[in-house]
Design a protein around this motif. Structure first.
Motif, mmCIF file in Angstrom:
data_model
loop_
_atom_site.group_PDB
_atom_site.id
_atom_site.type_symbol
_atom_site.label_atom_id
_atom_site.label_comp_id
_atom_site.label_asym_id
_atom_site.label_seq_id
_atom_site.Cartn_x
_atom_site.Cartn_y
_atom_site.Cartn_z
ATOM 1 N N PRO A 171 0.804 -1.219 0.000
ATOM 2 C CA PRO A 171 0.000 0.000 0.000
ATOM 3 C C PRO A 171 0.839 1.273 0.000
ATOM 4 N N ILE A 172 0.217 2.347 -0.478
ATOM 5 C CA ILE A 172 0.800 3.680 -0.322
ATOM 6 C C ILE A 172 0.653 4.030 1.157
ATOM 7 N N ILE A 173 1.756 4.445 1.797
ATOM 8 C CA ILE A 173 1.688 4.729 3.231
ATOM 9 C C ILE A 173 1.741 6.217 3.553
ATOM 10 N N SER A 174 2.240 7.024 2.618
ATOM 11 C CA SER A 174 2.229 8.475 2.834
ATOM 12 C C SER A 174 2.383 9.173 1.495
ATOM 13 N N SER A 230 4.900 9.425 -3.788
ATOM 14 C CA SER A 230 4.332 8.928 -2.537
ATOM 15 C C SER A 230 5.081 7.669 -2.100
ATOM 16 N N LYS A 231 5.213 7.483 -0.796
ATOM 17 C CA LYS A 231 5.953 6.333 -0.259
ATOM 18 C C LYS A 231 5.066 5.092 -0.223
ATOM 19 N N VAL A 232 5.685 3.942 -0.565
ATOM 20 C CA VAL A 232 4.998 2.656 -0.625
ATOM 21 C C VAL A 232 5.657 1.707 0.376
ATOM 22 N N ALA A 233 4.856 0.958 1.151
ATOM 23 C CA ALA A 233 5.395 -0.050 2.067
ATOM 24 C C ALA A 233 5.955 -1.202 1.238
ATOM 25 N N THR A 234 7.109 -1.704 1.611
ATOM 26 C CA THR A 234 7.736 -2.808 0.875
ATOM 27 C C THR A 234 7.858 -4.040 1.755
ATOM 28 N N GLY A 235 8.118 -5.172 1.136
ATOM 29 C CA GLY A 235 8.331 -6.408 1.886
ATOM 30 C C GLY A 235 7.051 -6.989 2.450
ATOM 31 N N TYR A 236 5.953 -6.895 1.721
ATOM 32 C CA TYR A 236 4.677 -7.413 2.195
ATOM 33 C C TYR A 236 4.692 -8.939 2.231
ATOM 34 N N LEU A 237 4.345 -9.517 3.389
ATOM 35 C CA LEU A 237 4.305 -10.972 3.531
ATOM 36 C C LEU A 237 2.950 -11.429 4.077
ATOM 37 N N GLY A 238 1.895 -10.922 3.495
ATOM 38 C CA GLY A 238 0.551 -11.332 3.885
ATOM 39 C C GLY A 238 0.254 -11.112 5.349
ATOM 40 N N SER A 239 -0.161 -12.167 6.046
ATOM 41 C CA SER A 239 -0.575 -12.031 7.439
ATOM 42 C C SER A 239 0.577 -11.658 8.373
ATOM 43 N N SER A 282 11.077 2.975 0.543
ATOM 44 C CA SER A 282 12.153 2.932 -0.445
ATOM 45 C C SER A 282 11.593 2.836 -1.860
ATOM 46 N N ILE A 283 10.323 2.482 -1.980
ATOM 47 C CA ILE A 283 9.631 2.454 -3.263
ATOM 48 C C ILE A 283 8.698 3.654 -3.309
ATOM 49 N N LEU A 284 8.630 4.299 -4.471
ATOM 50 C CA LEU A 284 7.790 5.485 -4.638
ATOM 51 C C LEU A 284 6.812 5.279 -5.787
ATOM 52 N N THR A 285 5.711 6.027 -5.757
ATOM 53 C CA THR A 285 4.767 5.999 -6.870
ATOM 54 C C THR A 285 5.258 6.907 -7.990
ATOM 55 N N THR A 286 4.784 6.642 -9.194
ATOM 56 C CA THR A 286 4.982 7.548 -10.327
ATOM 57 C C THR A 286 3.611 8.078 -10.701
ATOM 58 N N ASN A 287 3.532 8.944 -11.687
ATOM 59 C CA ASN A 287 2.240 9.578 -11.971
ATOM 60 C C ASN A 287 1.341 8.781 -12.900
ATOM 61 N N THR A 305 -1.294 10.458 -8.777
ATOM 62 C CA THR A 305 -1.007 9.069 -9.147
ATOM 63 C C THR A 305 -2.310 8.353 -9.494
ATOM 64 N N LEU A 306 -2.282 7.571 -10.586
ATOM 65 C CA LEU A 306 -3.477 6.887 -11.084
ATOM 66 C C LEU A 306 -3.276 5.383 -11.136
ATOM 67 N N GLU A 307 -4.401 4.649 -11.182
ATOM 68 C CA GLU A 307 -4.331 3.201 -11.363
ATOM 69 C C GLU A 307 -3.586 2.896 -12.659
ATOM 70 N N GLY A 308 -2.842 1.807 -12.680
ATOM 71 C CA GLY A 308 -2.127 1.391 -13.882
ATOM 72 C C GLY A 308 -0.733 1.968 -14.010
ATOM 73 N N SER A 309 -0.402 2.979 -13.195
ATOM 74 C CA SER A 309 0.952 3.519 -13.270
ATOM 75 C C SER A 309 1.897 2.602 -12.498
ATOM 76 N N ALA A 310 3.153 2.638 -12.857
ATOM 77 C CA ALA A 310 4.143 1.772 -12.219
ATOM 78 C C ALA A 310 4.792 2.478 -11.035
ATOM 79 N N ASP A 311 5.054 1.710 -9.987
ATOM 80 C CA ASP A 311 5.871 2.221 -8.890
ATOM 81 C C ASP A 311 7.332 2.113 -9.335
ATOM 82 N N THR A 312 8.237 2.681 -8.563
ATOM 83 C CA THR A 312 9.647 2.665 -8.957
ATOM 84 C C THR A 312 10.246 1.260 -8.966
ATOM 85 N N ASP A 313 9.573 0.278 -8.337
ATOM 86 C CA ASP A 313 10.056 -1.106 -8.395
ATOM 87 C C ASP A 313 9.407 -1.893 -9.532
ATOM 88 N N GLY A 314 8.572 -1.234 -10.353
ATOM 89 C CA GLY A 314 7.947 -1.883 -11.498
ATOM 90 C C GLY A 314 6.586 -2.484 -11.224
#
Length: 105
Positions: free
Chosen positions: A17-20, A38-47, A56-61, A82-91
């Protein structure tokens, strides 16, 4: 084609998710609208939650202006929304977004 606007909390294809966001003045349904960088939370491991570095990952426009005027884009505080379908900096790709707030034609 119109695309949904991304809000803080919206996720990408990896479930991150976008966190800020760098703007603090425009909300939709009580959530800040995300702008480029915008900052994105990384390392998501479900529960288990998030184990990576936060932000460390950011959104693009991801905005494609209307064909009749290539200069038409939507900015908040000088940054592109930022819109749906755009890539974050990690792809990873931004998914979903607001249910009823779109940008585009």
């Amino acid at each position: 084609m119109p695309k949904k606007v991304q809000l803080v909390g919206d996720k990408n294809t990896a479930g991150e998710p976008i966190i800020s966001t760098d703007q603090t003045s425009v909300y939709y349904n009580n959530k800040l609208i995300a702008v480029e960088g915008s900052k994105v939370a990384t390392g998501y491991l479900g529960s288990i939650g998030y184990t990576g570095s936060i932000g460390s990952i950011l959104t693009t426009n991801g905005q494609n202006p209307p064909k009749d005027d290539p200069n038409k884009k939507v900015y908040i505080e000088g940054k592109l929304v930022t819109l749906e379908g755009s890539a974050d900096t990690d792809g990873e790709t931004r998914l979903g977004g607001t249910g009823d707030l779109y940008i585009g034609v």
